[in-house]
Design a protein around this motif. Sequence first.
Motif, PDB file in Angstrom:
ATOM      1  N   ALA A  51       0.857  -1.188   0.000  1.00  0.00           N
ATOM      2  CA  ALA A  51       0.000   0.000   0.000  1.00  0.00           C
ATOM      3  C   ALA A  51       0.894   1.239   0.000  1.00  0.00           C
ATOM      4  O   ALA A  51       0.990   1.942  -0.990  1.00  0.00           O
ATOM      5  N   ALA A  52       1.582   1.481   1.113  1.00  0.00           N
ATOM      6  CA  ALA A  52       2.504   2.609   1.209  1.00  0.00           C
ATOM      7  C   ALA A  52       3.847   2.226   0.601  1.00  0.00           C
ATOM      8  O   ALA A  52       4.197   1.054   0.527  1.00  0.00           O
ATOM      9  N   CYS A  53       4.601   3.242   0.183  1.00  0.00           N
ATOM     10  CA  CYS A  53       5.904   3.015  -0.460  1.00  0.00           C
ATOM     11  C   CYS A  53       6.886   4.070   0.035  1.00  0.00           C
ATOM     12  O   CYS A  53       6.624   5.264  -0.083  1.00  0.00           O
ATOM     13  N   VAL A  54       8.013   3.604   0.577  1.00  0.00           N
ATOM     14  CA  VAL A  54       9.026   4.505   1.131  1.00  0.00           C
ATOM     15  C   VAL A  54      10.403   4.045   0.661  1.00  0.00           C
ATOM     16  O   VAL A  54      10.709   2.852   0.697  1.00  0.00           O
ATOM     17  N   CYS A  55      11.240   4.999   0.230  1.00  0.00           N
ATOM     18  CA  CYS A  55      12.616   4.657  -0.114  1.00  0.00           C
ATOM     19  C   CYS A  55      13.558   5.335   0.872  1.00  0.00           C
ATOM     20  O   CYS A  55      13.233   6.360   1.466  1.00  0.00           O
TER      21      CYS A  55
END
Length: 83
Positions: A51-55
């Motif tokens: 769902a969420a995406c973080v780099c």
Amino acid sequence: MTEDWTVLAADAFCGVDDRKQLAASDTSVAQCKQLTLADAECSSVMYSNGAACVCVLAGYTCGDFLATTMGNSVYEYAPHDVE
């Protein structure tokens, strides 16, 4: 050369402040991987729960893997040579 992602930690996220949220919802892990590679500010490490995406920002590391109940996994992109 083939492209490859490795799971560094399941049920975890990166304990580092130097990160960038690429999407807040409705982003698959595959889409998150593409977003990470397309963003020049991102390193080769990202985490997602589908769902969420973080780099993690370029020049930084994941730091400690912190446990989560949100279903996140931490991935690292590393191209592998094919002989």
